[in-house]
Design a protein around this motif. Structure first.
Motif, short mmCIF file in Angstrom:
data_model
loop_
_atom_site.label_atom_id
_atom_site.label_comp_id
_atom_site.label_asym_id
_atom_site.label_seq_id
_atom_site.Cartn_x
_atom_site.Cartn_y
_atom_site.Cartn_z
N THR A 253 12.92 -0.03 -68.14
CA THR A 253 13.59 -0.94 -67.25
C THR A 253 13.81 -2.41 -67.65
O THR A 253 14.42 -3.51 -66.92
N ILE A 254 13.69 -2.27 -69.21
CA ILE A 254 14.01 -3.90 -69.73
C ILE A 254 15.32 -4.37 -69.44
O ILE A 254 15.67 -5.45 -69.42
N TYR A 255 16.49 -3.75 -69.12
CA TYR A 255 17.97 -3.97 -68.69
C TYR A 255 17.83 -5.05 -67.40
O TYR A 255 18.79 -5.43 -67.25
N GLY A 256 16.76 -4.72 -66.78
CA GLY A 256 16.68 -5.18 -65.48
C GLY A 256 15.92 -6.53 -65.51
O GLY A 256 15.47 -7.01 -64.45
N ALA A 257 15.27 -6.76 -66.71
CA ALA A 257 14.44 -7.98 -66.81
C ALA A 257 15.28 -9.50 -66.38
O ALA A 257 16.45 -9.57 -66.80
N ASN A 258 14.58 -10.08 -65.50
CA ASN A 258 15.42 -11.46 -65.06
C ASN A 258 14.57 -12.66 -65.72
O ASN A 258 15.06 -13.67 -65.93
N ALA A 259 13.13 -12.33 -66.57
CA ALA A 259 12.74 -13.56 -67.19
C ALA A 259 11.50 -13.04 -68.02
O ALA A 259 10.93 -11.79 -67.73
#
Length: 874
Positions: A253-259
């Protein structure tokens, strides 16, 4: 045999005989299989409570049952006698901790003996005596040599009330496990045991014990150890180049990291302090301060945090992400930093929603790839990866494996496993504990005491003030020493060990408690251990039981044992709770005993109403027993008034052993009546049931004798199966039913036929032997009548009665017949009759036909051996 049942007289007699004959003392034997029955050892506070009585009555029932089944039973007891209460007594009462402890042990041993518990007293161990704690120190040095004991400066859990450090387990929920006061943090140099070195084994080896341990204990241990498999990923700080390493179980899911969210104590905050605004610094300090307050690690805290203004670069796509400080990220868990992916993590979704942070979907359910609606909740399942660069279209499982390898190949991460478990802090700034056997030399550094100089003994008659520094640090005669390596002047460690050290291996000492060279002889221990059955409170599910499993693995690696797990089966008994009554108007407590209030109960003994002497309605509550709550019950008083057997019988009968037991004296009075009833029957028949007649000499039985034999063998099977599966309340009910059937026989000893005498003798002998695990004193006395001597059940090599299927089988069974759910008749059939035969008999019954003739039979439901329900209409 006296005509009346005098509990005190009988119990004193058999307790004396057991002690004089060494009835429960055992040695290694090849003639019988062994069984190691163990209850958690008591702290010698001075008095037993009813929780102790329940625990030890259960264990004693198992020990007696296994002896009667032909096992060589080791059933020892000892004393967890180091600990803070002795120091408290020294401060408050001016007494010597050793004297206070020894006096309490004498008093509590007397209580245990008056309960008639079948302990092998020759095997007692005392944690506070040098013969035992010498080997606490021996183990410490072994662990130091193995790299498992080390010292470091650390922020420890500190109880200001007790002036003591606590392990994570002992400070669970931010509350001191002993006094219940809030726990804070304090920087101290402390000794640790490297429990994390065995974290994988502690998880993996659960499969070896889960069939014999309660599932909730297994779950709590798994949760506490907290193994997580995933990957490390390094995010570089744009402004300074420092690396923030995060651990994630969902690298897919790292492409969805926001912070990137870090703990307030994370080094990146201090390293970039000059780049942070005053607002950020203030908020970070507030979060740090809040973390020092008591919390429950299992209770969700309200998410809070602040954007530091720093940027961290996502190594997979080069995206610059804000660096936040979050109050839910712990520096001592994982790496102290996490990546926030709100679309696929509930905690991150809550945090992002609160602070208006962007949310990006990167995993979907198959077939949902094109959906772009608003995200209203986190999707936490595995699925297909989207918006994830070259990994889009892959499954989460594929992406996790490939992306972890990619991170490793490119130098910004690697596959990893982390644990919630932390190393065990064992230093205590206390006097009354095992001294840590380490010496500090200015030239040689930290050096262990030589084995042949153990034990490092506690000095007597020192000043104990209750302040934070160890009292031993004020005794030059103790801490001034010489270095074992260079003989130069050195200083001895003045901290003592956590008392959970003592209880982590004590049961192995029972197998060889006089050994002066080793903690125990490996060959001797190999006969008795592992423990076959362990019984104790549910509150030790994490601390004690994780520590003792860790200790066993260390002993295995030392070469003392050859197995991985120390305990085969575990039973956690429920608490004993008392009834407390309150004045409705004032809230003032009224004494719990029913002689001061009028208590009405239902048929199950539960309170329905309570009135004071003046008729006023009172409130009532069920609370854990304690003297402070006014609902405590003194075991000595119960034994004095009702007898040990009655007290034991009640605590075993009143509730399933793993449930709470609500104490009320009406229940123990019922136990006394049952014992008196059986006693009267034995006295009545005593002249005709002695040795001389057995079932082989009688060729046929009357219907009444056959029915009694049937009940006897059905009861044998029921109780045998129940005790084997650690059920104790249902066997007592079965014993009572068998006693009722004896009275129902209606035969008189003077005129009874030979077959009736045989049936009565068989039933009584079986009843007495089956009562033995529950009420051993009266069982011994009644068995003496049957066997014709006073030597005792064990000396006569008596065995648990053997179930005979033919005798238990009924000639006919009674089957209820219903029509449209209402009972209309009963029919009698052979136990071997099939459903069609039973259905035919039910339909043909005259009383049934009154309700079925002229009506359509829709269906017939047959419950084999119990019930027929005929459904009709019209």
């Amino acid at each position: 045999m006296d005509e009346k049942y005098f509990a005190k007289k009988i119990e004193a007699k058999w307790q004396k005989k057991w002690a004089e004959s060494g009835a429960f003392e055992v040695e290694i034997s090849d003639e019988k299989p062994k069984f190691f029955q163990l209850e958690m050892l008591p702290y010698p506070s001075g008095n037993l409570h009813m929780g102790h009585v329940r625990n030890y009555a259960v264990g004693d029932a198992v020990a007696w049952y296994k002896r009667l089944k032909g096992f060589n039973v080791l059933h020892p007891i000892g004393w967890d006698s180091f600990g803070q209460p002795a120091e408290d007594a020294a401060v408050k009462r001016g007494v010597n901790p050793r004297d206070w402890t020894e006096d309490n042990i004498r008093a509590m041993r007397g209580q245990l003996e008056r309960l008639g518990l079948s302990y092998d007293w020759q095997r007692q161990m005392y944690a506070h005596r040098k013969e035992y704690y010498k080997f606490d120190q021996w183990f410490f040095i072994k662990m130091f040599e193995m790299g498992l004991a080390y010292k470091k400066m650390t922020q420890v859990n500190w109880c200001e009330n007790d002036k003591a450090t606590l392990s994570n387990e002992q400070a669970s929920g931010g509350i001191c496990w002993r006094c219940g006061e809030p726990v804070t943090k304090k920087d101290l140099e402390q000794w640790f045991f490297r429990t994390t070195a065995y974290a994988d084994q502690l998880i993996d080896d659960m499969e070896k014990i889960e069939s014999g341990w309660p599932s909730h204990v297994i779950k709590r241990q798994r949760d506490w150890i907290g193994r997580s498999t995933g990957a490390y990923v390094d995010f570089s700080v744009k402004e300074s180049g420092e690396v923030i390493r995060v651990f994630t179980t969902r690298i897919d899911t790292i492409y969805g990291a926001n912070a990137v969210v870090v703990a307030a104590e994370h080094p990146v905050i201090e390293q970039n302090a000059d780049r942070l605004s005053s607002e950020v610094i203030t908020k970070v300090n507030e979060i740090k301060a809040e973390k020092l307050k008591p919390t429950d690690h299992e209770e969700e805290i309200e998410k809070d945090g602040i954007d530091t203004g720093l940027k961290a670069v996502n190594p997979f796509n080069g995206e610059e992400l804000p660096v936040w400080v979050g109050n839910y990220v712990m520096m001592d868990y994982g790496t102290g930093a996490v990546m926030s992916v709100p679309a696929h993590d509930e905690r991150d979704f809550e945090f992002a929603t609160k602070f208006g942070m962007p949310i990006k979907r990167v995993v979907t359910s198959p077939g949902q790839e094109a959906i772009a609606d608003e995200i209203v909740a986190a999707f936490t399942d595995y699925g297909l990866m989207v918006n994830s660069g070259e990994w889009s279209g892959k499954t989460s499982e594929e992406g996790k494996a490939e992306m972890a390898d990619y991170a490793k190949a490119n130098g910004f991460g690697e596959p990893a496993t982390t644990f919630r478990l932390r190393d065990w802090g064992v230093s205590r700034q206390r006097y009354w504990g095992a001294p840590i056997p380490m010496i500090y030399c200015p030239d040689c550094g930290t050096v262990p005491v030589k084995y042949d100089e153990l034990p490092v003994e506690l000095p007597d008659n020192i000043a104990i003030t209750g302040t934070g520094e160890s009292p031993l640090a004020k005794v030059p005669e103790f801490y001034e020493t010489t270095c074992p390596s260079c003989d130069g002047p050195a200083r001895r460690e003045t901290d003592t060990m956590d008392t959970f050290v003592d209880s982590s291996w004590y049961f192995f000492r029972y197998t060889d408690n006089d050994n002066e060279v080793l903690p125990f002889d490996p060959d001797t221990a190999a006969y008795w251990t592992p423990v076959d059955q362990y019984i104790g409170g549910d509150d030790h599910a994490v601390m004690h039981l994780i520590y003792t499993r860790f200790w066993n693995k260390v002993m295995r690696d030392i070469g003392l044992v050859k197995f991985d797990e120390p305990i085969k089966r575990l039973l956690t008994q429920g608490m004993v709770v008392g009834e407390t009554f309150y004045d409705d108007a004032t809230g003032k407590k009224i004494y719990h005993a029913p002689d001061t209030v009028a208590v009405e109960r239902d048929e199950k003994g539960k309170i329905t109403s309570v009135k004071a002497a003046d008729g006023k309605e009172l409130k009532f509550a069920i609370e854990r027993m304690s003297k402070s709550k006014g609902n405590g019950v003194d075991p000595d008083e119960m034994v004095d008034v009702y007898g040990a057997d009655a007290a034991r019988l009640f605590v075993l009968f009143a509730a399933p052993v793993d449930n709470e037991l609500v104490w009320h004296e009406a229940g123990i009075e019922g136990a006394v009546r049952f014992l008196q009833r059986v006693w009267r029957f034995v006295y009545k028949w005593k002249d005709v049931i002695g040795l001389g007649t057995n079932t082989d000499e009688v060729t046929s039985f009357s219907a009444s004798a056959k029915k009694l034999r049937q009940k006897t063998h059905q009861t044998i099977r029921r109780i045998d199966q129940s005790l084997d599966t650690l059920q104790f309340n249902t066997p007592v009910a079965a014993l009572m039913e068998l006693a009722n059937d004896l009275y129902d026989l209606k035969a008189e000893p003077e005129t009874a036929s030979p077959d009736e005498v045989v049936a009565v003798r068989e039933a009584l002998t079986s009843l007495i032997l089956m009562m033995t695990p529950f009420t051993p004193h009266v069982a011994e006395e009644m068995f003496a009548v049957v066997i014709g001597n006073d030597n005792g059940i064990l000396a006569n090599d008596a065995r648990f009665p053997v179930y005979d299927e033919a005798s238990a089988k009924a000639d006919e069974i009674e089957i209820a017949v219903q029509v449209n759910g209402k009972l209309r008749s009963r029919v009698f059939a052979s136990p071997d009759a099939d459903n069609s035969e039973i259905e035919r008999m039910a339909k043909d019954d005259v009383k049934v036909r009154e309700h079925t003739d002229g009506k359509e039979v829709v269906k017939v439901i047959v419950v084999p051996g119990r019930l027929v329900n005929i459904v009709v209409k019209g």
